[in-house]
Scaffold this motif. Structure first.
Motif, PDB file in Angstrom:
ATOM      1  N   UNK A 140      -7.180 -13.275 -14.563  1.00 57.88           N
ATOM      2  CA  UNK A 140      -5.719 -13.104 -14.486  1.00 57.88           C
ATOM      3  C   UNK A 140      -5.066 -14.196 -13.652  1.00 57.88           C
ATOM      4  N   UNK A 141      -5.777 -14.701 -12.651  1.00 58.44           N
ATOM      5  CA  UNK A 141      -5.150 -15.706 -11.794  1.00 58.44           C
ATOM      6  C   UNK A 141      -4.858 -17.002 -12.530  1.00 58.44           C
ATOM      7  N   UNK A 142      -5.488 -17.248 -13.675  1.00 56.86           N
ATOM      8  CA  UNK A 142      -5.235 -18.444 -14.448  1.00 56.86           C
ATOM      9  C   UNK A 142      -4.177 -18.230 -15.540  1.00 56.86           C
ATOM     10  N   UNK A 143      -3.694 -17.033 -15.673  1.00 64.83           N
ATOM     11  CA  UNK A 143      -2.652 -16.763 -16.687  1.00 64.83           C
ATOM     12  C   UNK A 143      -1.291 -16.943 -16.123  1.00 64.83           C
TER      13      UNK A 143
END
Length: 76
Positions: free
Chosen positions: A73-76
């Protein structure tokens, strides 16, 4: 309403459809027919891998989509 009655009613309605709707219905039927044959067109190795994956899923031996998406999620 039983299956035979439903089919009869559907046929009666089918007799009244226009060309455009008839083409759409034919496409749906053809897609359904094509989807039934795709597995048989795979190699035996591909079929085997799919069957293994399905067995693992049946035995809950998988990581859920939600779990994976949570990790990334941190890369979205």
């Amino acid at each position: 309403m039983d299956l035979a009655a439903r089919k009869y009613n559907f046929i009666q309605k089918l007799l009244k459809v226009d060309e455009s709707l008839l083409e759409k219905l034919e496409n749906i039927i053809n897609i359904n027919d094509e989807n039934q044959d795709w597995f048989l067109e795979l190699s035996t190795e591909e079929q085997s891998e799919i069957e293994i994956g399905l067995k693992e899923a049946d035995n809950s031996e998988f990581v859920s989509h939600e779990s994976i998406m949570g990790k990334f999620a941190k890369w979205h």
